[in-house]
Write an enzyme that holds these catalytic residues in place. Structure first.
Site, PDB file in Angstrom:
ATOM      1  N   GLU A 191       3.713  -6.705  -9.983  1.00  0.00           N
ATOM      2  CA  GLU A 191       4.440  -6.756  -8.710  1.00  0.00           C
ATOM      3  C   GLU A 191       3.542  -7.443  -7.690  1.00  0.00           C
ATOM      4  O   GLU A 191       2.399  -7.027  -7.478  1.00  0.00           O
ATOM      5  CB  GLU A 191       4.764  -5.329  -8.230  1.00  0.00           C
ATOM      6  N   HIS A 247      -5.927  16.913  -5.048  1.00  0.00           N
ATOM      7  CA  HIS A 247      -4.597  16.399  -4.693  1.00  0.00           C
ATOM      8  C   HIS A 247      -3.691  16.471  -5.919  1.00  0.00           C
ATOM      9  O   HIS A 247      -3.410  15.432  -6.540  1.00  0.00           O
ATOM     10  CB  HIS A 247      -4.699  14.950  -4.202  1.00  0.00           C
ATOM     11  N   GLU A 282      -0.664  16.654  -6.128  1.00  0.00           N
ATOM     12  CA  GLU A 282       0.587  15.888  -5.966  1.00  0.00           C
ATOM     13  C   GLU A 282       0.545  14.561  -6.720  1.00  0.00           C
ATOM     14  O   GLU A 282       1.587  14.040  -7.118  1.00  0.00           O
ATOM     15  CB  GLU A 282       0.892  15.665  -4.479  1.00  0.00           C
ATOM     16  N   LYS A 329      26.874 -11.539   3.273  1.00  0.00           N
ATOM     17  CA  LYS A 329      26.469 -12.949   3.278  1.00  0.00           C
ATOM     18  C   LYS A 329      25.354 -13.171   2.261  1.00  0.00           C
ATOM     19  O   LYS A 329      24.415 -12.369   2.165  1.00  0.00           O
ATOM     20  CB  LYS A 329      25.932 -13.316   4.669  1.00  0.00           C
ATOM     21  N   ASP A 342       2.610   2.276  -4.270  1.00  0.00           N
ATOM     22  CA  ASP A 342       3.509   1.895  -5.363  1.00  0.00           C
ATOM     23  C   ASP A 342       3.014   2.412  -6.718  1.00  0.00           C
ATOM     24  O   ASP A 342       3.823   2.669  -7.608  1.00  0.00           O
ATOM     25  CB  ASP A 342       3.677   0.372  -5.421  1.00  0.00           C
ATOM     26  N   GLN A 375      20.096 -17.349  -0.993  1.00  0.00           N
ATOM     27  CA  GLN A 375      19.987 -18.745  -1.431  1.00  0.00           C
ATOM     28  C   GLN A 375      18.698 -19.365  -0.891  1.00  0.00           C
ATOM     29  O   GLN A 375      17.970 -20.058  -1.597  1.00  0.00           O
ATOM     30  CB  GLN A 375      21.177 -19.555  -0.900  1.00  0.00           C
ATOM     31  N   ILE A 422       1.833 -15.978   4.126  1.00  0.00           N
ATOM     32  CA  ILE A 422       0.663 -16.848   3.935  1.00  0.00           C
ATOM     33  C   ILE A 422      -0.306 -16.241   2.921  1.00  0.00           C
ATOM     34  O   ILE A 422      -0.768 -16.913   2.004  1.00  0.00           O
ATOM     35  CB  ILE A 422      -0.056 -17.093   5.279  1.00  0.00           C
ATOM     36  N   GLU A 423      -0.573 -14.933   3.040  1.00  0.00           N
ATOM     37  CA  GLU A 423      -1.549 -14.316   2.126  1.00  0.00           C
ATOM     38  C   GLU A 423      -1.077 -14.348   0.686  1.00  0.00           C
ATOM     39  O   GLU A 423      -1.886 -14.253  -0.240  1.00  0.00           O
ATOM     40  CB  GLU A 423      -1.806 -12.837   2.474  1.00  0.00           C
ATOM     41  N   CYS A 434      -6.245  19.923  -0.287  1.00  0.00           N
ATOM     42  CA  CYS A 434      -7.428  19.231   0.244  1.00  0.00           C
ATOM     43  C   CYS A 434      -7.770  19.733   1.651  1.00  0.00           C
ATOM     44  O   CYS A 434      -8.306  20.823   1.780  1.00  0.00           O
ATOM     45  CB  CYS A 434      -7.227  17.716   0.201  1.00  0.00           C
TER      46      CYS A 434
HETATM   47  N1  GLN Z   1     -10.989  15.204   5.801  1.00  0.00           N
HETATM   48  C1  GLN Z   1     -11.308  16.052   4.701  1.00  0.00           C
HETATM   49  C2  GLN Z   1     -12.507  15.554   3.921  1.00  0.00           C
HETATM   50  O1  GLN Z   1     -12.876  14.410   4.004  1.00  0.00           O
HETATM   51  C3  GLN Z   1     -10.110  16.243   3.785  1.00  0.00           C
HETATM   52  C4  GLN Z   1      -9.669  14.980   3.126  1.00  0.00           C
HETATM   53  C5  GLN Z   1      -8.305  15.071   2.525  1.00  0.00           C
HETATM   54  O2  GLN Z   1      -7.510  15.948   2.860  1.00  0.00           O
HETATM   55  N2  GLN Z   1      -7.976  14.161   1.631  1.00  0.00           N
HETATM   56  O3  GLN Z   1     -13.113  16.295   3.201  1.00  0.00           O
END
Ligand code: GLN
Length: 534
Positions: free
Chosen positions: A145, A510, A512, A192, A75, A197, A153-154, A383
Site C-alpha cells: 500500500e 498494550h 490492544e 459523478k 494501517d 477519470q 509530491i512525496e 500502559c
Molecule cells: N508516558 C508513559 C511512559 O512513557 C506511558 C506511555 C504509554 O502509555 N504508551 O512510560
C-alpha cells in the site's frame, strides 16, 4: 535478476486520502488468505518522519507497535486485525527512513563520487526494501500500500519504484489496484465519475495502468457509471469493484469484495491458483455482529478524543470482545481534562484508561480510576492506565501524599512511577522506549493468569517509565497485587490487579495490539464480561 515466482500487488490512492486503502489492503489480504494464499502486506509511507513513533495521535492517529518493536502506521493494525498475521518492521517504511539510509551510504562513500539522485538512488532503495521483504518472508503475493494519493509530491519516488518493479518483474507478476471515490454533487446528490477519470489519467501519466479500481461509494455503483469509468480508464468493467460504505462494521468490507469475486479476479489476473474455497468463519462472525442484542456503555478516558483514530486498536479490541459476548459496545469518549470526570462516568458499565504521554489530562484519569475502584466499576488500564492506577492507589490507599510519576512532576515526594537508572541518559526521543514484545510470567492464582489461561504471556510495549521498585513493598502491603513481572527483569511490573473488586486489572503493555477480529484478547474479554455482569 528478478525471481519469477515473486508476485506484487500495489494499492494506490486517488482523489483524496483517507478513503480506506488500509481497509482495502487488509480485506484483500484476508480474502486471499481464506483461499489458502499467503500474503505479506507492506505499508510504504511517503512522509518524511523516519517512522510513525514521534507523530502526534491528534494528527495521525495511533502509533501501532509490532512484536519486533517497530513504531508503525496504524494501517498495520488493520492488516493484523483482519488477517491474524503478526507483522514485523519489514512491513512499514517511510520516505524519511529511505532518504536517511541513502544519505548514510553517501557519507560512507558508497557511491564513489557520483551524483545522488531520486532516480535511481532513492527509487532503488524503495525497490530494495520491497523486494527484500518479499524474498525474506516468501509469501505467494506481496501487497504494497502506498500511502497518500496519486499526485502527492512525496509519493512520486514510490510510484516510480512501483513502475520499475512492474517493468522488471513483468505485467504477469505485478498488478495495480487504485482506490478512488465517486463524487456526489451538491445539491442534487447526483453521482459523478469525472474525478475518477482524472485521477486514473494522472496515474497513467506516471506510466502505471491500474488493473483494478475499487470505487468507494455510498450507493451501489450504476451500470452506466461502471461503463463510463471503464471507457475512460481502460480498466475492464468487471474489474471496477464497488467499495460501498459498510452498514455495521468495517469487517463487512471483505464480504462485499467477495460478492464481487475480487479474490477470484485478482488470483486469475496474477496467475495464482486458489487452494480452497472458503470464507465461512468470517461470514459467521459478521452474522454474530448483526445479531447482537445486548448493549453497554464503556467509558474511554483519554485526551486524544478529537481524532477518531487515536485509540483505534483499543476500540477494535473492545468491539471484538463485545462480539464474543453478543454485546454491542458503545464507547463514550471522556475528555480527561474535564473537571467533573466522576459525573460523566455515571452510566458507564466499565472504565478504560488507555496509554498516553505528557501531563495533560493525567489528574482526570486518576479521578476516573478512583471512581472505578471505589464504586466497584470494572476497570482496565493500559500502559499509562497502569501508571495512573498505581499513582491513585499510592495517594489514596497508601497515604503517599503527592505521589506521582516523574514524567508529570519531577519534584514529587513519592516518585511511584519513574525512569529506571539505565534509561536516564537517553537523549533522543525517537525509538528509545521499552518497545515491542516482552515476555511476562503471571503469578499463579491471579485473575490475570486465569484470564490468559496460562502463566507465560508475551505482550507489546511502548513506554519509558516503570513502577518504581522502591515502592513495590508499600503498594503490596496495602493490597495491590503485582500479577506479573517481566521475565527478563523481575523489577519491571507488567500487570497489577485488585482482589475484592469485580474487575480491576491494568497492564504496562498494550494488549490492544494483539486483539484480532476473529480472536478477541483475553483481557478485553474478561473486562467486557465483568462489565456485562454489572
Ligand atoms: N508516558 C508513559 C511512559 O512513557 C506511558 C506511555 C504509554 O502509555 N504508551 O512510560
Amino acid at each position: 535478476m528478478p525471481k519469477q515466482n515473486q508476485k506484487f500487488i500495489f494499492v494506490l490512492g486517488g482523489i483524496v486520502s483517507g478513503i480506506g486503502k488500509g481497509v482495502t489492503v487488509a480485506s484483500i489480504t484476508s480474502l486471499l488468505q481464506s483461499r489458502g494464499i499467503s500474503v505479506l502486506p507492506i505499508k510504504a509511507d511517503p512522509y518524511l518522519n523516519k517512522d510513525a513513533g514521534t507523530m502526534n495521535p491528534y494528527q495521525h492517529g495511533e502509533v501501532f507497535v509490532t512484536d519486533d518493536g517497530a513504531e508503525t502506521d496504524l494501517d498495520l493494525g488493520h492488516y493484523e486485525r483482519f488477517t491474524g498475521l503478526s507483522l514485523t518492521r519489514d512491513s512499514n517504511f517511510t520516505s524519511g527512513s529511505v532518504y536517511a539510509h541513502v544519505m548514510d551510504l553517501e557519507r560512507r562513500g558508497d557511491f564513489l563520487g557520483r551524483t545522488i539522485q531520486v532516480i535511481p538512488h532513492v527509487t532503488d532503495e524503495i525497490k530494495r526494501r520491497i523486494i527484500t521483504a518479499s524474498r525474506k518472508h516468501k509469501p505467494d503475493i506481496t501487497i504494497i500500500e502506498i500511502g497518500g494519493t496519486v499526485g502527492d509530491i512525496e509519493g512520486e519516488p514510490f510510484l516510480e519504484a512501483a513502475r520499475q518493479i512492474h517493468r522488471d518483474y513483468g505485467s504477469e507478476n505485478v498488478k495495480f489496484v487504485q482506490v478512488v471515490k465517486i463524487d456526489y454533487i451538491f445539491p442534487s446528490d447526483e453521482s459523478k465519475t469525472k474525478p475518477i477519470q482524472q485521477s486514473v489519467a494522472l496515474l497513467r501519466s506516471k506510466g502505471i495502468q491500474p488493473n483494478f479500481l475499487i470505487v468507494r461509494c455510498k450507493r451501489p455503483l450504476s451500470k452506466d457509471n461502471q461503463e463510463k469509468i471503464s471507457l475512460f480508464t481502460s480498466v475492464p468493467q468487471n474489474h471496477i469493484i464497488q467499495g460501498i460504505d459498510v452498514a455495521t462494521t468495517v469487517y463487512e468490507a471483505p464480504l462485499n469484495f467477495k460478492k464481487a469475486r475480487l479474490d477470484d479476479l485478482i488470483l486469475e489476473e496474477i496467475g495464482v491458483r486458489p487452494k480452497k474455497p472458503d470464507f465461512v468463519e468470517w461470514r459467521h462472525a459478521i452474522q454474530r455482529v448483526k445479531s447482537m442484542r445486548k448493549h453497554i456503555k464503556i467509558a474511554l478516558v483519554g485526551k486524544y478524543t478529537e481524532h477518531s483514530d487515536a485509540y483505534i486498536s483499543v476500540e477494535e479490541a473492545l468491539f471484538s470482545a463485545g462480539i464474543a459476548h453478543g454485546a454491542k459496545i458503545e464507547i463514550v469518549h471522556i475528555d480527561a481534562e474535564n473537571d467533573n470526570v466522576g459525573d460523566m462516568l455515571k452510566d458507564a458499565r466499565g472504565i478504560l484508561v488507555p496509554g498516553g504521554f505528557g501531563k495533560r489530562g493525567v489528574e482526570g484519569k486518576i479521578a476516573a480510576i478512583q471512581y472505578a475502584r471505589e464504586h466497584k466499576i470494572p476497570f482496565l488500564g493500559l500502559c499509562l492506565g497502569l501508571q495512573t492506577a498505581v499513582i491513585e492507589f499510592a495517594r489514596n490507599k497508601c497515604g503517599l501524599k503527592g505521589a506521582n510519576s516523574t514524567e508529570f512532576d519531577v519534584k514529587t515526594p513519592h516518585p511511584v512511577v519513574d525512569i529506571l537508572a539505565e534509561q536516564k541518559d537517553v537523549k533522543n526521543l525517537g525509538g528509545t522506549m521499552r518497545l515491542g514484545s516482552w515476555k511476562v510470567r503471571a503469578k499463579k492464582g491471579t485473575l490475570v493468569a486465569k484470564l490468559y489461561g496460562k502463566q507465560e504471556i508475551a505482550e507489546r510495549h511502548r513506554h519509558r517509565y516503570e513502577v518504581n521498585p522502591k515502592y513495590h513493598a508499600a503498594l503490596e502491603k496495602n493490597g495491590l497485587v503485582f500479577s506479573g513481572f517481566a521475565k527478563s527483569d523481575a523489577r519491571l511490573v507488567d500487570f497489577i490487579e485488585l482482589p475484592g473488586h469485580p474487575f480491576f486489572v491494568a497492564t504496562q503493555a498494550h494488549p490492544e495490539f494483539k486483539s484480532r477480529f476473529l480472536e478477541p484478547h483475553p483481557l478485553f474479554l474478561g473486562f467486557i464480561g465483568a462489565a456485562l455482569k454489572q
